[in-house]
Motif scaffolding. Sequence first.
Motif, PDB file in Angstrom:
ATOM      1  N   VAL A 148       0.625  -1.817  -0.407  1.00 35.42           N
ATOM      2  CA  VAL A 148      -0.059  -0.314   0.111  1.00 35.42           C
ATOM      3  C   VAL A 148       0.844   1.096   0.029  1.00 35.42           C
ATOM      4  O   VAL A 148       2.103   1.809   0.427  1.00 35.42           O
ATOM      5  N   GLN A 149       0.558   2.214  -0.687  1.00 39.18           N
ATOM      6  CA  GLN A 149       1.216   3.470  -0.818  1.00 39.18           C
ATOM      7  C   GLN A 149       0.078   4.520   0.070  1.00 39.18           C
ATOM      8  O   GLN A 149      -1.104   4.334   0.141  1.00 39.18           O
ATOM      9  N   ILE A 150       0.677   5.482   0.888  1.00 38.23           N
ATOM     10  CA  ILE A 150       0.000   6.358   1.221  1.00 38.23           C
ATOM     11  C   ILE A 150       1.022   8.194   1.027  1.00 38.23           C
ATOM     12  O   ILE A 150       1.869   8.089   0.396  1.00 38.23           O
ATOM     13  N   LYS A 151       0.402   8.905   1.333  1.00 37.98           N
ATOM     14  CA  LYS A 151       0.699   9.692   0.680  1.00 37.98           C
ATOM     15  C   LYS A 151       0.786  10.747   2.987  1.00 37.98           C
ATOM     16  O   LYS A 151       0.278  10.537   3.373  1.00 37.98           O
ATOM     17  N   TYR A 152       1.958  10.708   3.160  1.00 41.16           N
ATOM     18  CA  TYR A 152       2.568  11.102   3.922  1.00 41.16           C
ATOM     19  C   TYR A 152       2.222  13.019   4.706  1.00 41.16           C
ATOM     20  O   TYR A 152       3.050  13.749   3.721  1.00 41.16           O
ATOM     21  N   ARG A 153       2.606  13.159   5.281  1.00 41.09           N
ATOM     22  CA  ARG A 153       2.852  15.020   6.334  1.00 41.09           C
ATOM     23  C   ARG A 153       3.939  14.646   6.628  1.00 41.09           C
ATOM     24  O   ARG A 153       4.496  13.975   7.611  1.00 41.09           O
ATOM     25  N   PRO A 201      10.321  10.342  -1.729  1.00 38.17           N
ATOM     26  CA  PRO A 201      10.037  12.165  -1.064  1.00 38.17           C
ATOM     27  C   PRO A 201       9.391  13.255  -2.197  1.00 38.17           C
ATOM     28  O   PRO A 201       8.783  14.021  -2.271  1.00 38.17           O
ATOM     29  N   GLN A 202      10.353  13.044  -3.736  1.00 37.36           N
ATOM     30  CA  GLN A 202       9.718  13.561  -4.578  1.00 37.36           C
ATOM     31  C   GLN A 202       9.916  12.264  -6.490  1.00 37.36           C
ATOM     32  O   GLN A 202      10.871  11.972  -6.455  1.00 37.36           O
ATOM     33  N   ASN A 203       9.058  12.401  -6.674  1.00 37.56           N
ATOM     34  CA  ASN A 203       8.781  11.719  -8.475  1.00 37.56           C
ATOM     35  C   ASN A 203       8.547  12.527  -8.953  1.00 37.56           C
ATOM     36  O   ASN A 203       7.423  13.304  -9.325  1.00 37.56           O
ATOM     37  N   ASP A 204       8.099  12.137 -10.448  1.00 39.31           N
ATOM     38  CA  ASP A 204       7.276  12.524 -11.391  1.00 39.31           C
ATOM     39  C   ASP A 204       6.410  13.352 -11.963  1.00 39.31           C
ATOM     40  O   ASP A 204       5.584  14.077 -11.677  1.00 39.31           O
ATOM     41  N   LEU A 205       5.193  12.513 -10.633  1.00 43.27           N
ATOM     42  CA  LEU A 205       3.629  12.425  -9.927  1.00 43.27           C
ATOM     43  C   LEU A 205       3.221  13.434  -9.188  1.00 43.27           C
ATOM     44  O   LEU A 205       2.841  13.660  -9.094  1.00 43.27           O
ATOM     45  N   ASP A 206       4.242  13.477  -8.423  1.00 49.23           N
ATOM     46  CA  ASP A 206       3.813  14.059  -7.320  1.00 49.23           C
ATOM     47  C   ASP A 206       4.783  14.019  -5.728  1.00 49.23           C
ATOM     48  O   ASP A 206       6.119  13.270  -6.043  1.00 49.23           O
ATOM     49  N   HIS A 207       5.289  13.824  -5.137  1.00 54.63           N
ATOM     50  CA  HIS A 207       5.067  13.874  -3.303  1.00 54.63           C
ATOM     51  C   HIS A 207       4.997  13.154  -1.943  1.00 54.63           C
ATOM     52  O   HIS A 207       3.995  13.400  -1.855  1.00 54.63           O
ATOM     53  N   ASN A 208       6.052  13.220  -1.313  1.00 58.51           N
ATOM     54  CA  ASN A 208       5.345  12.658  -0.341  1.00 58.51           C
ATOM     55  C   ASN A 208       4.601  11.603   0.198  1.00 58.51           C
ATOM     56  O   ASN A 208       3.459  10.780   0.559  1.00 58.51           O
ATOM     57  N   TYR A 209       5.271  10.267  -0.957  1.00 59.66           N
ATOM     58  CA  TYR A 209       5.222   9.422  -0.770  1.00 59.66           C
ATOM     59  C   TYR A 209       5.639   7.796   0.043  1.00 59.66           C
ATOM     60  O   TYR A 209       6.901   8.298   0.270  1.00 59.66           O
TER      61      TYR A 209
END
Length: 265
Positions: free
Chosen positions: A194-199, A244-252
Motif C-alpha cells: 500500500v502507498q500513502i501520502k505522508y505529512r 519524497p518526490q517523483n514525476d507525479l507528486d511528492h511525499n509518498y
Amino acid sequence: MKDRSGDAVRRLRARGRDVLDRIGPKFSEQRVIAEATQYWSARADRAWEGNSHWRDGIPDQWEQVGRDHFALFGKLARVLDREPTIGTVVEWGSGGGANAVAFAPHADRFIAVDVVQASLDECESRTRAVCETPFLPVLIDVAAPEEAIERIGPGSCDLFLCLYVIELLPSQEYARRILDIAAELLGPSGVMFVQIKYRDNADRAPHKRNYARNLASQTIFPIDAFWQVAVAHGFEPEVVSLVPQNDLDHNYAYVLLTPSKQDRG
C-alpha cells in the motif's frame, strides 16, 4: 506584456480557497462520498484521465509507474521470512492499468477493483495486451466498498495492491474500511502493498472539503499514525520506503503489511 497583477490576484484567490478548504467547516463523510462519486463518474475534469492513471492521461509516466512499483515490491519483499506468493492479486483502485500491466503477467489471476466501469474496461484492455492471465473486473459503489468481499471471496487473495489510492479516499475513516476489506480478502500468508501520502513538518492540515479540487491530498497520514492504524486493523507493518518526490507528486510512503500473527492463528 503579461498582466502580472491579474496573475497575482489569481494566485491569491487560489491560496485563499486552499486555506478555507483546510481550516473551514469539515464536510460530512456522506457529502464527501457523494462528491467523490460525482467526480469519478462524471469524467468532466480535464485532468480526469491523469488522475485515473490512464495511459493517455500520463503518457510520459504510465509505463514507468508499474515498473517502479513492481521493482519496489520485490525489493521490500526481501524483508519477509518467505518469498511472497503472487497467485491471486487484487488491485484496489486499478484505474487505467498502469500497475496491472506490470503485476498481472506474474500472477495466476488478477482482480481489478474500481468505482468506474470505463477504468475497468481500460485496465482490462491494457492487461490483456501484455498477458493471458485471467482477469476479473469488479465494479464497486464508493458508498459500499465492502460489497467487494463477497464477490471476490474472503481469504482468496495472495497480494492486495493499493497504490495511488489512499490519498483519493474520502477520509481517514474510509481508509480504515479499505484496510478491513484487505484483511478479509487476504489469506494467512498474504501481503498488502500500500502507498500513502505522508505529512512532514512542512505540511499543513489536510483538506476537509471540496473533493474535486483537493482529491490528490484528500486523505493523508503521518507515517507513524498509519503504522498504528494498520496494526489496529489486523496487520503487521513489515517495512516502509519513502519517495519524497517523483514525476507525479511528492511525499509518498510505501508500506508492506502482512496479516497479524494473532489473526493467522
